[in-house]
Design a protein around this motif. Structure first.
Motif, PDB file in Angstrom:
ATOM      1  N   ARG A   1       0.810  -1.218   0.000  1.00 29.60           N
ATOM      2  CA  ARG A   1       0.000   0.000   0.000  1.00 29.60           C
ATOM      3  C   ARG A   1       0.848   1.275   0.000  1.00 29.60           C
ATOM      4  NH1 ARG A   1      -4.545  -0.203   4.451  1.00 29.60           N
ATOM      5  NH2 ARG A   1      -5.219   1.644   3.259  1.00 29.60           N
ATOM      6  N   ASP A   2       2.136   1.106   0.173  1.00 28.88           N
ATOM      7  CA  ASP A   2       3.059   2.241   0.056  1.00 28.88           C
ATOM      8  C   ASP A   2       3.298   2.532  -1.429  1.00 28.88           C
ATOM      9  OD1 ASP A   2       5.079   4.104   0.081  1.00 28.88           O
ATOM     10  OD2 ASP A   2       6.543   2.839   1.107  1.00 28.88           O
ATOM     11  N   CYS A   3       2.807   3.664  -1.922  1.00 26.23           N
ATOM     12  CA  CYS A   3       2.902   3.957  -3.357  1.00 26.23           C
ATOM     13  C   CYS A   3       4.345   4.205  -3.804  1.00 26.23           C
ATOM     14  CB  CYS A   3       2.032   5.159  -3.716  1.00 26.23           C
ATOM     15  SG  CYS A   3       2.547   6.709  -2.938  1.00 26.23           S
ATOM     16  N   ASP A   4       5.233   4.492  -2.856  1.00 25.83           N
ATOM     17  CA  ASP A   4       6.641   4.731  -3.189  1.00 25.83           C
ATOM     18  C   ASP A   4       7.511   3.504  -2.923  1.00 25.83           C
ATOM     19  OD1 ASP A   4       6.339   7.452  -3.995  1.00 25.83           O
ATOM     20  OD2 ASP A   4       6.179   8.028  -1.884  1.00 25.83           O
TER      21      ASP A   4
ATOM     22  N   SER B   1      13.581  -0.254  -0.824  1.00 29.17           N
ATOM     23  CA  SER B   1      12.846  -0.045   0.424  1.00 29.17           C
ATOM     24  C   SER B   1      12.229  -1.346   0.941  1.00 29.17           C
ATOM     25  CB  SER B   1      11.755   1.013   0.232  1.00 29.17           C
ATOM     26  OG  SER B   1      10.839   0.639  -0.770  1.00 29.17           O
ATOM     27  N   LEU B   2      11.811  -2.224   0.020  1.00 26.25           N
ATOM     28  CA  LEU B   2      11.284  -3.534   0.435  1.00 26.25           C
ATOM     29  C   LEU B   2      12.393  -4.349   1.094  1.00 26.25           C
ATOM     30  CD1 LEU B   2       8.970  -5.587   0.489  1.00 26.25           C
ATOM     31  CD2 LEU B   2       9.694  -6.351  -1.784  1.00 26.25           C
ATOM     32  N   ALA B   3      13.589  -4.299   0.518  1.00 27.52           N
ATOM     33  CA  ALA B   3      14.735  -5.020   1.097  1.00 27.52           C
ATOM     34  C   ALA B   3      15.051  -4.497   2.487  1.00 27.52           C
ATOM     35  CB  ALA B   3      15.955  -4.875   0.184  1.00 27.52           C
ATOM     36  N   SER B   4      14.971  -3.184   2.641  1.00 28.89           N
ATOM     37  CA  SER B   4      15.266  -2.583   3.939  1.00 28.89           C
ATOM     38  C   SER B   4      14.228  -2.966   4.985  1.00 28.89           C
ATOM     39  CB  SER B   4      15.318  -1.058   3.782  1.00 28.89           C
ATOM     40  OG  SER B   4      15.558  -0.433   5.019  1.00 28.89           O
TER      41      SER B   4
ATOM     42  N   TYR C   1       4.541  -8.432  -9.058  1.00 25.48           N
ATOM     43  CA  TYR C   1       4.247  -9.062  -7.762  1.00 25.48           C
ATOM     44  C   TYR C   1       3.518  -8.092  -6.833  1.00 25.48           C
ATOM     45  CZ  TYR C   1       5.283 -10.657  -2.993  1.00 25.48           C
ATOM     46  OH  TYR C   1       5.189 -11.011  -1.668  1.00 25.48           O
ATOM     47  N   ILE C   2       4.017  -6.872  -6.697  1.00 24.39           N
ATOM     48  CA  ILE C   2       3.415  -5.878  -5.804  1.00 24.39           C
ATOM     49  C   ILE C   2       2.038  -5.463  -6.305  1.00 24.39           C
ATOM     50  CG2 ILE C   2       3.652  -3.533  -4.885  1.00 24.39           C
ATOM     51  CD1 ILE C   2       5.513  -5.621  -3.601  1.00 24.39           C
ATOM     52  N   ASN C   3       1.912  -5.272  -7.623  1.00 26.27           N
ATOM     53  CA  ASN C   3       0.633  -4.804  -8.180  1.00 26.27           C
ATOM     54  C   ASN C   3      -0.445  -5.878  -8.128  1.00 26.27           C
ATOM     55  OD1 ASN C   3       1.303  -2.119  -8.764  1.00 26.27           O
ATOM     56  ND2 ASN C   3       2.375  -2.731 -10.623  1.00 26.27           N
ATOM     57  N   GLU C   4      -0.065  -7.141  -8.111  1.00 31.43           N
ATOM     58  CA  GLU C   4      -1.060  -8.197  -7.904  1.00 31.43           C
ATOM     59  C   GLU C   4      -1.688  -8.073  -6.520  1.00 31.43           C
ATOM     60  OE1 GLU C   4       0.896 -11.895  -8.589  1.00 31.43           O
ATOM     61  OE2 GLU C   4       0.729 -11.772 -10.781  1.00 31.43           O
TER      62      GLU C   4
ATOM     63  N   PHE D   1      -1.573   2.300  -5.620  1.00 27.96           N
ATOM     64  CA  PHE D   1      -1.246   2.810  -6.954  1.00 27.96           C
ATOM     65  C   PHE D   1      -1.003   4.328  -6.889  1.00 27.96           C
ATOM     66  CE2 PHE D   1      -3.352  -1.153  -8.175  1.00 27.96           C
ATOM     67  CZ  PHE D   1      -2.468  -1.631  -9.134  1.00 27.96           C
ATOM     68  N   LYS D   2      -0.109   4.762  -7.751  1.00 23.41           N
ATOM     69  CA  LYS D   2       0.305   6.160  -7.703  1.00 23.41           C
ATOM     70  C   LYS D   2      -0.416   7.022  -8.736  1.00 23.41           C
ATOM     71  CE  LYS D   2       4.633   8.453  -6.531  1.00 23.41           C
ATOM     72  NZ  LYS D   2       6.112   8.291  -6.467  1.00 23.41           N
ATOM     73  N   SER D   3      -0.931   6.387  -9.784  1.00 27.67           N
ATOM     74  CA  SER D   3      -1.611   7.144 -10.839  1.00 27.67           C
ATOM     75  C   SER D   3      -2.732   6.312 -11.441  1.00 27.67           C
ATOM     76  CB  SER D   3      -0.615   7.547 -11.936  1.00 27.67           C
ATOM     77  OG  SER D   3      -0.147   6.409 -12.629  1.00 27.67           O
TER      78      SER D   3
END
Length: 381
Positions: A274-277, A282-285, A309-312, A343-345
């Motif tokens: 849900r984090d659009c950025d 950042s996922l690795a962190s 994967y994330i958008n699914e 989603f960002k847009s």
């Protein structure tokens, strides 16, 4: 001291040649090329001064402006290894001290040449200003580099990169600690100012020589690793294709099964999608899993790129939001639900929805209404 200077300059030129000729032309290597060039120029200027300038005050006291860029360069190199899509122009301002000192250095040199004598008041003012600026810059950026690599150690897959950043930063910090040591020694032995300056400058030039050696060492280690990987890849290509597929399947399952469960659980339960950025870095962190492992696992083990994967996950969240709104008879705003899902847009949402579901959001919504209406009719009967 002159021998250390000329050896260091030669060492810098050798390392510079190795980088230019053998290494890939990427931003991180260009930064090391700049660093080695700066060291070579620094030591060459010092050799010329010690060889041809008779005035002892200039030989022993006038600081060379170029050393102010050592800390910023290793900091920028650190960012290239820990930040995805790092852009050098974003950090242009960290070279302002270099330009300021360069202008001051050449201005004062020209004044001395025109006057044909050294103005000691002007020289002392320049030395005090440049010493303070160089000390602050070369203390701040190496310390920041060390903190960054320790915090993002999992993002640096190559141990050679981690070691070279840590050791070069330590060398620069040690060089700046000599400033403090010199001030302390001169408080107790003011009559030995010349001996103290020569001794500490010799140590400083020796540390520059060590930095050159560290870069050469890293260069050779990287080349050895690359050659080993090339040999391994060649052996794999020569094996039977059917056997290779079976071995890889088993290997991926053993290698990624536990890591995949950890990653997928984090993404799902923590709703990281849900984090659009959200990026691979950042996922690795957030999951404390190496980004290269995540990338290889998604592409080879799950056969889908990171954003797929994330958008699914985001689309599944969107679908649940729509279904819940229909049950509650709430107003439905596709774009609001899409943004809430991560989603960002609007364009990216529509594109990925069509690609993954096979329908547009409107078509999906109409089919869902028909399905619910049919189910309601069946229930009533």
């Amino acid at each position: 001291m002159q021998y250390i200077i000329i050896i260091g300059a030669f060492q810098a030129l050798v390392a510079l040649w190795l980088l230019i000729v053998k290494e890939k032309k990427v931003l991180s290597n260009y930064l090391f090329i700049f660093l080695l060039s700066a060291i070579a120029v620094h030591l060459t200027i010092k050799f010329v001064i010690f060889r041809f300038i008779p005035d002892e005050s200039i030989r022993q006291q006038m600081n060379t402006f170029i050393s102010v860029c050592y800390g910023p360069l290793i900091y920028l190199y650190t960012l290239t290894k820990t930040k995805k899509d790092f852009s050098l122009p974003q950090k242009w301002f960290i070279f302002i001290p270099l330009f300021v000192l360069m202008i001051a250095y050449f201005t004062i040199s020209c004044v001395f040449i025109i006057l044909n004598k050294v103005n000691h008041h002007l020289l002392d003012s320049y030395n005090s200003f440049s010493l303070g600026l160089i000390f602050a810059v070369n203390l701040y950026y190496p310390l920041k580099s060390i903190l960054i690599i320790r915090k993002n150690k999992n993002l640096i897959s190559d141990k050679n990169e981690f070691d070279v950043i840590l050791r070069i930063s330590a060398c620069i910090l040690l060089m700046e600690s000599l400033v403090v040591i010199s001030k302390i020694l001169l408080q107790f032995f003011p009559q030995s100012i010349e001996i103290v300056n020569i001794a500490l400058r010799s140590v400083s030039y020796f540390l520059l020589l060590i930095i050159c050696l560290l870069i050469i060492r890293k260069n050779f280690k990287t080349e050895i690793v690359n050659n080993s990987e090339s040999n391994v890849q060649l052996e794999i290509k020569n094996t039977d294709a059917e056997k290779k597929i079976w071995v890889n399947t088993i290997d991926y399952d053993n290698k990624f099964k536990d890591i995949w469960l950890k990653l997928d659980d984090f993404v799902g339960t923590k709703q990281l999608f849900r984090d659009c950025d959200l990026t691979l870095d950042s996922l690795a962190s957030k999951t404390e899993i190496n980004k290269y492992q995540i990338s290889e696992m998604l592409n080879s083990y799950k056969n889908k790129p990171f954003y797929r994967y994330i958008n699914e996950y985001r689309i599944e969240y969107f679908k649940k939001s729509v279904e819940l709104a229909i049950e509650r008879n709430d107003n439905i705003n596709f774009l609001s639900f899409a943004y809430d899902a991560g989603f960002k847009s609007k364009s990216s949402f529509n594109r990925y929805f069509k690609e993954i579901i096979g329908k547009t959001p409107s078509e999906y919504y109409k089919d869902l209404l028909k399905k619910n209406s049919l189910q309601l009719t069946i229930d009533q009967v």
